[in-house]
Enzyme design. Sequence first.
Site, PDB file in Angstrom:
ATOM      1  N   GLU A  16      53.635  41.979  40.362  1.00  0.00           N
ATOM      2  CA  GLU A  16      55.006  41.669  39.977  1.00  0.00           C
ATOM      3  C   GLU A  16      55.870  42.941  40.005  1.00  0.00           C
ATOM      4  O   GLU A  16      55.326  44.057  40.051  1.00  0.00           O
ATOM      5  CB  GLU A  16      55.004  41.062  38.563  1.00  0.00           C
ATOM      6  CG  GLU A  16      54.246  39.735  38.457  1.00  0.00           C
ATOM      7  CD  GLU A  16      55.050  38.523  38.978  1.00  0.00           C
ATOM      8  OE1 GLU A  16      55.874  38.686  39.898  1.00  0.00           O
ATOM      9  OE2 GLU A  16      54.832  37.414  38.460  1.00  0.00           O
ATOM     10  N   ASN A  34      60.697  37.189  44.162  1.00  0.00           N
ATOM     11  CA  ASN A  34      61.088  38.425  43.468  1.00  0.00           C
ATOM     12  C   ASN A  34      60.473  39.663  44.127  1.00  0.00           C
ATOM     13  O   ASN A  34      60.454  40.739  43.543  1.00  0.00           O
ATOM     14  CB  ASN A  34      60.697  38.356  41.978  1.00  0.00           C
ATOM     15  CG  ASN A  34      59.188  38.242  41.770  1.00  0.00           C
ATOM     16  OD1 ASN A  34      58.424  38.204  42.732  1.00  0.00           O
ATOM     17  ND2 ASN A  34      58.759  38.198  40.525  1.00  0.00           N
ATOM     18  N   HIS A  83      57.262  40.040  44.984  1.00  0.00           N
ATOM     19  CA  HIS A  83      55.856  40.343  44.687  1.00  0.00           C
ATOM     20  C   HIS A  83      54.967  40.075  45.898  1.00  0.00           C
ATOM     21  O   HIS A  83      55.272  39.225  46.737  1.00  0.00           O
ATOM     22  CB  HIS A  83      55.359  39.614  43.423  1.00  0.00           C
ATOM     23  CG  HIS A  83      55.069  38.154  43.528  1.00  0.00           C
ATOM     24  ND1 HIS A  83      55.628  37.217  42.689  1.00  0.00           N
ATOM     25  CD2 HIS A  83      54.250  37.451  44.344  1.00  0.00           C
ATOM     26  CE1 HIS A  83      55.166  36.023  42.992  1.00  0.00           C
ATOM     27  NE2 HIS A  83      54.324  36.138  43.999  1.00  0.00           N
ATOM     28  N   ASP A  86      43.993  37.097  45.201  1.00  0.00           N
ATOM     29  CA  ASP A  86      44.193  36.871  43.770  1.00  0.00           C
ATOM     30  C   ASP A  86      43.661  35.507  43.318  1.00  0.00           C
ATOM     31  O   ASP A  86      43.242  34.681  44.141  1.00  0.00           O
ATOM     32  CB  ASP A  86      45.692  36.994  43.429  1.00  0.00           C
ATOM     33  CG  ASP A  86      46.615  36.263  44.420  1.00  0.00           C
ATOM     34  OD1 ASP A  86      46.105  35.417  45.188  1.00  0.00           O
ATOM     35  OD2 ASP A  86      47.806  36.531  44.432  1.00  0.00           O
TER      36      ASP A  86
HETATM   37  C1  GLP Z   1      51.884  33.346  44.921  1.00  0.00           C
HETATM   38  C2  GLP Z   1      50.786  34.186  45.577  1.00  0.00           C
HETATM   39  C3  GLP Z   1      51.357  35.132  46.612  1.00  0.00           C
HETATM   40  C4  GLP Z   1      52.302  34.383  47.538  1.00  0.00           C
HETATM   41  C5  GLP Z   1      53.426  33.808  46.735  1.00  0.00           C
HETATM   42  C6  GLP Z   1      54.479  33.101  47.570  1.00  0.00           C
HETATM   43  O1  GLP Z   1      52.531  33.998  43.908  1.00  0.00           O
HETATM   44  N1  GLP Z   1      50.075  34.928  44.597  1.00  0.00           N
HETATM   45  O2  GLP Z   1      50.291  35.703  47.347  1.00  0.00           O
HETATM   46  O3  GLP Z   1      52.802  35.260  48.533  1.00  0.00           O
HETATM   47  O4  GLP Z   1      52.849  32.870  45.814  1.00  0.00           O
HETATM   48  O5  GLP Z   1      54.069  31.802  47.825  1.00  0.00           O
HETATM   49  P1  GLP Z   1      54.752  30.799  48.820  1.00  0.00           P
HETATM   50  O6  GLP Z   1      54.219  31.111  50.155  1.00  0.00           O
HETATM   51  O7  GLP Z   1      54.318  29.457  48.331  1.00  0.00           O
HETATM   52  O8  GLP Z   1      56.222  30.989  48.713  1.00  0.00           O
END
Ligand code: GLP
Length: 250
Positions: free
Chosen positions: A142, A135, A137, A67
């Site tokens: 989402e 959440n 995702h 993404d």
């Molecule tokens: C973002 C990314 C996800 C990732 C999430 C959690 O939203 N788009 O791919 O899994 O963050 O991030 P973190 O590893 O910093 O908790």
Amino acid sequence: MKTFIKSDYKEACKIAADIIVNKVKNNPSAILGLATGSTPIGIYANMVQAYKRKEISFAKVRTVNLDEYVGLGESDNQSYVSFMRRNLFDHIDVDLRNTYLPNGKSQNLEVECERYNELLQSMRQDIQLLGIGSNGHIAFNEPNTPFTSCTHVVNLTQNTIKDNARFFPCAADVPTQALTMGLSNIMNAKEIVIVVTGSNKAQAAYDAFKGSISESCPASILQQHPSVTLIMDNDAARLFSLRTVLHKHQ
Ligand code: GLP
């Protein structure tokens, strides 16, 4: 699903990196699906170390990322393209021309989604790395994103904006939209490795892997994938019963 519960983040990263490094050793032209967020940072550091120890070359690898934020590009520190350069690509021998992310600066986001989707159809991930949002995702899919979704533009939830604000000067600077692989693009990967660490992820981990399969928890779709490795640390796994864990490595 194989499940590993490790003592801490560092140990979880080691095992995830080992899985990816072994994939590349066995198939030097592997297509790697890569992720961003704080979770992969330690995984990428281990992959860089393996490269520096000359255990592995990424010269023939191709990569696709999950993404990108709408409006951010290479020159923005918080863009995912610059994250990938900083944490991985600049430290290994991957050919940057073989690294792909959605273009958050595109003037036509719908056309960009179509382009990325077509690219993904021609580049099925041999292995896809994932983190998880608090959440539930995955990528930026989402809650209540259709399981059939492919690459699309998403309006980020307030929860995600709040969670990701730590990477920006303030919450108001977090883009409100992103381009993301859809859940069907993620499920198309031949193999998936998901890393979940920290007590703030315990509920999401439980809902995703012990709860019912539901669009209200996007990561729960992974229960339907034939080849998933779930790597947690003790904090993230605290709601899991030990009886239900298939493999436990300390
Ligand atoms: C973002 C990314 C996800 C990732 C999430 C959690 O939203 N788009 O791919 O899994 O963050 O991030 P973190 O590893 O910093 O908790």
